[in-house]
Design an enzyme around this catalytic site. Structure first.
Site, PDB file in Angstrom:
ATOM      1  N   CYS A 129       7.071  10.904   6.068  1.00 56.47           N
ATOM      2  CA  CYS A 129       5.846  11.501   6.602  1.00 56.47           C
ATOM      3  C   CYS A 129       6.105  12.501   7.744  1.00 56.47           C
ATOM      4  CB  CYS A 129       4.886  10.408   7.060  1.00 56.47           C
ATOM      5  SG  CYS A 129       5.686   8.978   7.806  1.00 56.47           S
ATOM      6  N   HIS A 245       0.404  11.437  12.965  1.00 61.73           N
ATOM      7  CA  HIS A 245       1.673  11.620  13.662  1.00 61.73           C
ATOM      8  C   HIS A 245       1.619  12.981  14.382  1.00 61.73           C
ATOM      9  CE1 HIS A 245       3.222   8.171  11.669  1.00 61.73           C
ATOM     10  NE2 HIS A 245       4.169   8.704  10.921  1.00 61.73           N
TER      11      HIS A 245
HETATM   12  O1  25A Z   1      11.043   0.424   2.356  1.00 61.31           O
HETATM   13  P1  25A Z   1      10.337   1.634   2.904  1.00 61.31           P
HETATM   14  O2  25A Z   1      10.455   2.813   2.013  1.00 61.31           O
HETATM   15  O3  25A Z   1      10.714   1.943   4.324  1.00 61.31           O
HETATM   16  O4  25A Z   1       8.740   1.240   2.917  1.00 61.31           O
HETATM   17  C1  25A Z   1       8.277   0.078   3.557  1.00 61.31           C
HETATM   18  C2  25A Z   1       6.781  -0.028   3.582  1.00 61.31           C
HETATM   19  O5  25A Z   1       6.277   1.082   4.270  1.00 61.31           O
HETATM   20  C3  25A Z   1       4.983   1.370   3.772  1.00 61.31           C
HETATM   21  C4  25A Z   1       4.645   0.548   2.619  1.00 61.31           C
HETATM   22  O6  25A Z   1       3.838  -0.559   3.075  1.00 61.31           O
HETATM   23  C5  25A Z   1       6.034   0.040   2.254  1.00 61.31           C
HETATM   24  O7  25A Z   1       5.889  -1.239   1.688  1.00 61.31           O
HETATM   25  N1  25A Z   1       5.072   2.795   3.521  1.00 61.31           N
HETATM   26  C6  25A Z   1       5.856   3.499   2.698  1.00 61.31           C
HETATM   27  N2  25A Z   1       5.682   4.777   2.865  1.00 61.31           N
HETATM   28  C7  25A Z   1       4.781   4.914   3.829  1.00 61.31           C
HETATM   29  C8  25A Z   1       4.170   6.013   4.486  1.00 61.31           C
HETATM   30  N3  25A Z   1       4.475   7.279   4.193  1.00 61.31           N
HETATM   31  C9  25A Z   1       4.390   3.633   4.249  1.00 61.31           C
HETATM   32  N4  25A Z   1       3.499   3.412   5.200  1.00 61.31           N
HETATM   33  C10 25A Z   1       2.949   4.493   5.768  1.00 61.31           C
HETATM   34  N5  25A Z   1       3.270   5.754   5.455  1.00 61.31           N
HETATM   35  P2  25A Z   1       2.271  -0.742   2.848  1.00 61.31           P
HETATM   36  O8  25A Z   1       1.799  -1.745   3.835  1.00 61.31           O
HETATM   37  O9  25A Z   1       1.576   0.539   2.752  1.00 61.31           O
HETATM   38  O10 25A Z   1       2.081  -1.394   1.431  1.00 61.31           O
HETATM   39  C11 25A Z   1       2.932  -2.187   0.775  1.00 61.31           C
HETATM   40  C12 25A Z   1       2.365  -2.251  -0.695  1.00 61.31           C
HETATM   41  O11 25A Z   1       3.439  -2.605  -1.533  1.00 61.31           O
HETATM   42  C13 25A Z   1       3.094  -3.789  -2.247  1.00 61.31           C
HETATM   43  N6  25A Z   1       4.263  -4.558  -2.518  1.00 61.31           N
HETATM   44  C14 25A Z   1       5.136  -5.091  -1.647  1.00 61.31           C
HETATM   45  N7  25A Z   1       6.111  -5.733  -2.299  1.00 61.31           N
HETATM   46  C15 25A Z   1       5.861  -5.614  -3.615  1.00 61.31           C
HETATM   47  C16 25A Z   1       4.678  -4.863  -3.758  1.00 61.31           C
HETATM   48  N8  25A Z   1       4.140  -4.606  -4.948  1.00 61.31           N
HETATM   49  C17 25A Z   1       4.808  -5.050  -6.024  1.00 61.31           C
HETATM   50  N9  25A Z   1       5.925  -5.772  -5.979  1.00 61.31           N
HETATM   51  C18 25A Z   1       6.482  -6.077  -4.800  1.00 61.31           C
HETATM   52  N10 25A Z   1       7.618  -6.787  -4.764  1.00 61.31           N
HETATM   53  C19 25A Z   1       2.165  -4.485  -1.331  1.00 61.31           C
HETATM   54  O12 25A Z   1       1.430  -5.404  -2.068  1.00 61.31           O
HETATM   55  C20 25A Z   1       1.329  -3.333  -0.819  1.00 61.31           C
HETATM   56  O13 25A Z   1       0.396  -2.921  -1.764  1.00 61.31           O
HETATM   57  P3  25A Z   1       1.085  -6.845  -1.483  1.00 61.31           P
HETATM   58  O14 25A Z   1       0.563  -7.648  -2.606  1.00 61.31           O
HETATM   59  O15 25A Z   1       2.285  -7.445  -0.750  1.00 61.31           O
HETATM   60  O16 25A Z   1      -0.055  -6.521  -0.485  1.00 61.31           O
HETATM   61  C21 25A Z   1      -0.003  -6.858   0.788  1.00 61.31           C
HETATM   62  C22 25A Z   1      -1.396  -7.422   1.190  1.00 61.31           C
HETATM   63  O17 25A Z   1      -1.608  -6.833   2.477  1.00 61.31           O
HETATM   64  C23 25A Z   1      -3.001  -6.690   2.706  1.00 61.31           C
HETATM   65  N11 25A Z   1      -3.287  -5.312   2.989  1.00 61.31           N
HETATM   66  C24 25A Z   1      -2.488  -4.260   2.814  1.00 61.31           C
HETATM   67  N12 25A Z   1      -3.074  -3.150   3.211  1.00 61.31           N
HETATM   68  C25 25A Z   1      -4.296  -3.477   3.655  1.00 61.31           C
HETATM   69  C26 25A Z   1      -4.438  -4.864   3.505  1.00 61.31           C
HETATM   70  N13 25A Z   1      -5.565  -5.506   3.866  1.00 61.31           N
HETATM   71  C27 25A Z   1      -6.585  -4.771   4.388  1.00 61.31           C
HETATM   72  N14 25A Z   1      -6.512  -3.442   4.572  1.00 61.31           N
HETATM   73  C28 25A Z   1      -5.383  -2.764   4.214  1.00 61.31           C
HETATM   74  N15 25A Z   1      -5.332  -1.436   4.379  1.00 61.31           N
HETATM   75  C29 25A Z   1      -3.720  -7.121   1.489  1.00 61.31           C
HETATM   76  O18 25A Z   1      -4.120  -8.465   1.639  1.00 61.31           O
HETATM   77  C30 25A Z   1      -2.659  -6.987   0.435  1.00 61.31           C
HETATM   78  O19 25A Z   1      -3.010  -7.829  -0.614  1.00 61.31           O
HETATM   79  O1  L14 Z   2      10.384   6.685   5.123  1.00 61.96           O
HETATM   80  O2  L14 Z   2       5.837   5.630  10.702  1.00 61.96           O
HETATM   81  O3  L14 Z   2       8.372   7.078   4.453  1.00 61.96           O
HETATM   82  O4  L14 Z   2       6.878   3.755  10.192  1.00 61.96           O
HETATM   83  C1  L14 Z   2       7.132   5.749   6.314  1.00 61.96           C
HETATM   84  C2  L14 Z   2       6.516   5.123   7.518  1.00 61.96           C
HETATM   85  C3  L14 Z   2       9.331   5.795   7.498  1.00 61.96           C
HETATM   86  C4  L14 Z   2       8.662   5.176   8.707  1.00 61.96           C
HETATM   87  C5  L14 Z   2       9.170   6.487   5.192  1.00 61.96           C
HETATM   88  C6  L14 Z   2       6.604   4.947   9.975  1.00 61.96           C
HETATM   89  C7  L14 Z   2       8.610   5.526   6.208  1.00 61.96           C
HETATM   90  C8  L14 Z   2       7.231   5.587   8.768  1.00 61.96           C
END
Ligand code: 25A
Ligand code: L14
Length: 334
Positions: A129, A245
């Site tokens: 991002c 950001h």
């Molecule tokens: O590894 P990385 O690349 O660094 O990424 C790590 C994490 O960063 C987030 C994203 O998390 C990712 O998991 N991310 C990535 N890029 C991003 C960006 N550019 C970023 N965040 C911001 N900017 P996330 O919180 O957005 O979402 C994670 C989703 O992935 C699902 N998941 C996780 N493990 C999984 C999987 N799906 C399939 N198989 C797997 N093994 C996860 O599903 C979620 O959809 P979940 O079932 O674990 O859902 C979590 C529960 O959390 C609650 N919830 C989530 N968001 C909200 C919420 N409740 C209310 N409001 C919300 N906005 C819900 O209860 C949901 O059911």
């Molecule tokens: O690599 O603000 O896309 O925590 C996205 C969320 C890196 C960190 C990625 C944050 C992540 C970022």
């Protein structure tokens, strides 16, 4: 163009929910849409176009008949499932860090390198991002004056760390105002009323002292702009902001650009909005950026310590241009 069969993996996350919203707003041509997440979210219902859609558990067989899958379920999940999706004939637009630096995988910001998507082999990576909003602004400057070096410090919103982190900041804020000690479970130290120079919040630092987020900005910038000679150094900081950001960016160019020339270039740049009038105290902030697709630029000025460098302030919605909107733009190109 025929309507597409779409899947969203990680649909319940902060980014997944924005993906659904953007697909709806753009009236993306959808034949069917499948919402996928982990076991935890099985049966959860999410609204889409006036309907309530049930979330299914992501599996290796989830992608039969799917044309485009938008992934935002974390790096481990993408690493495992994206190849299964690609083998099923689906094109994956992946928001995680898993595939970005793979030489076989295009890393795309549609305003900067749209042609790169043509080289995909089933997976296209959506950049980090903080990097996306910076390169949207750097590209026209590089084309005009050759960027040699970039020094950036970020002020990153808590939504980048997911919904649990947002809840932690809100709870800590309430505790502090009530005179109670803030509880830390996600962040290593309180994020309420504080700034934390560590992103991500765990296992961030490499042996050279940089965090992985900082190195993403360094490496992804070179790959997206397509010029490995651009030197980049970054300091990434979490600040107590919900969404948006902000970045302080110093840009050294081979050929001098005046602030007025830079402003004129950026006025024409796609996806960029200038909000910059020091005489009227006008500049962009995270609250301006939150909820819209643009990258906002202000505080454009010539660096008084260098013969050919600029300073500026760049702000964008980390969940939209930084994630969901950029991913849907790539899907629209497809
Ligand atoms: O590894 P990385 O690349 O660094 O990424 C790590 C994490 O960063 C987030 C994203 O998390 C990712 O998991 N991310 C990535 N890029 C991003 C960006 N550019 C970023 N965040 C911001 N900017 P996330 O919180 O957005 O979402 C994670 C989703 O992935 C699902 N998941 C996780 N493990 C999984 C999987 N799906 C399939 N198989 C797997 N093994 C996860 O599903 C979620 O959809 P979940 O079932 O674990 O859902 C979590 C529960 O959390 C609650 N919830 C989530 N968001 C909200 C919420 N409740 C209310 N409001 C919300 N906005 C819900 O209860 C949901 O059911
Ligand atoms: O690599 O603000 O896309 O925590 C996205 C969320 C890196 C960190 C990625 C944050 C992540 C970022």
């Amino acid at each position: 163009m025929s309507d597409k069969h779409i899947a969203v993996a990680g649909a319940t996350g902060v980014v997944g929910r924005q993906m659904l919203k953007v697909l709806e707003e753009r009236d993306f041509p959808i034949a069917s849409i499948k919402l996928l997440a982990s076991e935890r979210s099985k049966g959860v219902k999410l609204p889409f176009k006036g309907e309530s859609l049930e979330v299914e558990v992501l599996g290796e067989d989830s992608f039969k008949g799917v044309d485009i899958a938008l992934f935002s379920a974390g790096g481990g999940t993408s690493k495992h499932y994206a190849p299964h999706a690609a083998r099923a004939g689906c094109v994956v637009v992946d928001n995680s860090s898993a595939w970005r630096m793979d030489p076989e995988v295009p890393l795309v910001v549609p305003e900067v390198n749209p042609d790169a998507i043509q080289d995909h082999k089933g997976i296209i990576a959506n950049p980090n991002c903080s990097t996306i909003q910076m390169v949207v602004v750097l590209k026209p400057i590089h084309d005009a004056a050759r960027i040699q070096r970039v020094v950036v410090s970020t002020y990153q919103a808590v939504s980048g760390a997911g919904s649990a982190a947002l809840n932690e900041m809100d709870a800590q804020t309430r505790s502090v105002l009530d005179g109670d000690p803030p509880k830390c479970t996600i962040f290593p130290v309180p994020i309420a009323f504080n700034c934390i120079p560590q992103i991500p919040h765990q296992n961030a630092f490499e042996s050279n002292g940089y965090s992985t987020e900082e190195l993403k900005m360094v490496n992804e910038t070179k790959k997206i702009i397509g010029d490995a000679s651009i030197r980049v150094t970054a300091t990434t900081v979490r600040v107590p902001v919900h969404t948006g950001h902000s970045e302080s960016v110093n840009i050294e160019t081979q050929n001098k650009l005046t602030a007025a020339e830079a402003r004129a270039l950026l006025e024409k740049a796609p996806g960029v909005v200038i909000k910059d009038d020091p005489e009227k105290d006008v500049f962009p902030t995270a609250l301006d950026a939150a909820g819209n697709h643009d990258t906002w630029v202000g505080r454009i000025r010539e660096d008084i310590s260098h013969p050919s460098a600029l300073d500026m302030w760049i702000v964008s919605d980390n969940l939209l241009k930084g994630a969901a909107w950029n991913a849907v733009q790539i899907a629209e190109l497809l």
